[in-house]
Design a protein around this motif. Structure first.
Motif, PDB file in Angstrom:
ATOM      1  N   UNK A   1      48.902  44.199  46.003  1.00  0.00           N
ATOM      2  CA  UNK A   1      49.027  43.903  44.570  1.00  0.00           C
ATOM      3  C   UNK A   1      48.503  45.080  43.751  1.00  0.00           C
ATOM      4  N   UNK A   2      47.372  45.652  44.164  1.00  0.00           N
ATOM      5  CA  UNK A   2      46.815  46.795  43.430  1.00  0.00           C
ATOM      6  C   UNK A   2      47.774  47.987  43.473  1.00  0.00           C
ATOM      7  N   UNK A   3      48.425  48.203  44.610  1.00  0.00           N
ATOM      8  CA  UNK A   3      49.415  49.283  44.697  1.00  0.00           C
ATOM      9  C   UNK A   3      50.593  49.015  43.752  1.00  0.00           C
ATOM     10  N   UNK A   4      51.024  47.758  43.688  1.00  0.00           N
ATOM     11  CA  UNK A   4      52.117  47.398  42.778  1.00  0.00           C
ATOM     12  C   UNK A   4      51.699  47.594  41.319  1.00  0.00           C
ATOM     13  N   UNK A   5      50.471  47.206  40.997  1.00  0.00           N
ATOM     14  CA  UNK A   5      49.968  47.369  39.627  1.00  0.00           C
ATOM     15  C   UNK A   5      49.888  48.851  39.264  1.00  0.00           C
ATOM     16  N   UNK A   6      49.411  49.667  40.192  1.00  0.00           N
ATOM     17  CA  UNK A   6      49.369  51.112  39.942  1.00  0.00           C
ATOM     18  C   UNK A   6      50.775  51.661  39.707  1.00  0.00           C
ATOM     19  N   UNK A   7      51.721  51.184  40.491  1.00  0.00           N
ATOM     20  CA  UNK A   7      53.120  51.594  40.319  1.00  0.00           C
ATOM     21  C   UNK A   7      53.630  51.210  38.933  1.00  0.00           C
ATOM     22  N   UNK A   8      53.340  49.974  38.511  1.00  0.00           N
ATOM     23  CA  UNK A   8      53.784  49.520  37.195  1.00  0.00           C
ATOM     24  C   UNK A   8      53.186  50.373  36.083  1.00  0.00           C
ATOM     25  N   UNK A   9      51.890  50.657  36.182  1.00  0.00           N
ATOM     26  CA  UNK A   9      51.237  51.469  35.152  1.00  0.00           C
ATOM     27  C   UNK A   9      51.836  52.874  35.093  1.00  0.00           C
ATOM     28  N   UNK A  10      52.110  53.456  36.240  1.00  0.00           N
ATOM     29  CA  UNK A  10      52.723  54.786  36.269  1.00  0.00           C
ATOM     30  C   UNK A  10      54.138  54.743  35.710  1.00  0.00           C
ATOM     31  N   UNK A  11      54.849  53.676  36.008  1.00  0.00           N
ATOM     32  CA  UNK A  11      56.231  53.529  35.569  1.00  0.00           C
ATOM     33  C   UNK A  11      56.348  53.510  34.039  1.00  0.00           C
ATOM     34  N   UNK A  12      55.418  52.831  33.388  1.00  0.00           N
ATOM     35  CA  UNK A  12      55.485  52.748  31.925  1.00  0.00           C
ATOM     36  C   UNK A  12      54.722  53.877  31.247  1.00  0.00           C
ATOM     37  N   UNK A  13      54.069  54.734  32.027  1.00  0.00           N
ATOM     38  CA  UNK A  13      53.383  55.890  31.467  1.00  0.00           C
ATOM     39  C   UNK A  13      52.047  55.580  30.810  1.00  0.00           C
ATOM     40  N   UNK A  14      51.354  54.574  31.302  1.00  0.00           N
ATOM     41  CA  UNK A  14      50.041  54.238  30.756  1.00  0.00           C
ATOM     42  C   UNK A  14      49.041  55.353  31.035  1.00  0.00           C
ATOM     43  N   UNK A  15      48.081  55.543  30.142  1.00  0.00           N
ATOM     44  CA  UNK A  15      47.019  56.529  30.411  1.00  0.00           C
ATOM     45  C   UNK A  15      46.069  56.005  31.495  1.00  0.00           C
ATOM     46  N   UNK A  16      45.313  56.910  32.075  1.00  0.00           N
ATOM     47  CA  UNK A  16      44.418  56.569  33.191  1.00  0.00           C
ATOM     48  C   UNK A  16      43.446  55.451  32.841  1.00  0.00           C
ATOM     49  N   UNK A  17      42.944  55.427  31.626  1.00  0.00           N
ATOM     50  CA  UNK A  17      41.957  54.404  31.271  1.00  0.00           C
ATOM     51  C   UNK A  17      42.530  52.992  31.314  1.00  0.00           C
TER      52      UNK A  17
END
Length: 160
Positions: free
Chosen positions: A97-113
């Motif tokens: 799930x954490x890997x999927x969440x990281x993928x989602x955040x990267x996909x939408x271009x969220x900042x690191x914070x």
């Protein structure tokens, strides 16, 4: 006296379990925090928009949020309360799930914070799983050594 690895596993299991129970509950209901729940709803809408394949599969942003929230809640409860092998399974599912969440955040271009928590908790889940594996392997090897000693002693012929 408890071994340090055992104390570490128990502490990590309880802390991670409670965190995921909290986060899963926030994704599922606004009872704990209306602001956090509405922020999650907005975030999952952006994830669903960024992944049109989800829409083709019939997975809406609401369903995606509820699936991930339910998995986090269930696995958090298992990590906190259930002994034995199910904790490792829950740990592995949460890591996915954490890997999927990281993928989602990267996909939408969220900042690191915005996704630093997912990185930190992914690392903690990985550490917990590795420590649990090491503890099990050492216990298995000491049992096999004890079994070899017992079988060797049984094979000895007593001479009087």
């Amino acid at each position: 006296m408890a071994l340090p690895k055992t104390v570490t596993i128990v502490a990590l299991s309880i802390a991670l379990g409670l965190f995921f129970v909290f986060m899963g509950t926030i994704k599922l209901t606004p009872r704990l925090s209306k602001d956090a729940h509405s922020e999650m709803k907005q975030a999952y809408k952006s994830y669903a928009k960024a992944l049109p394949a989800l829409k083709k599969m019939g997975i809406s942003s609401v369903l995606l949020r509820k699936i991930i929230g339910s998995v986090e809640l269930a696995c958090g409860i298992v990590l906190t309360l259930v002994p034995g092998r199910p904790k490792d399974v829950a740990n592995f599912l949460l890591l996915l799930v954490m890997l999927a969440v990281l993928f989602f955040h990267q996909l939408v271009g969220d900042p690191l914070k915005r996704y630093a928590h997912a990185l930190v908790f992914g690392i903690l889940l990985t550490c917990r799983l590795l420590i649990a594996r090491q503890t099990e392997e050492r216990a298995d090897s000491s049992e096999s050594r004890n079994g070899q000693v017992d079988s060797q002693e049984q094979n000895k012929v007593k001479v009087s």
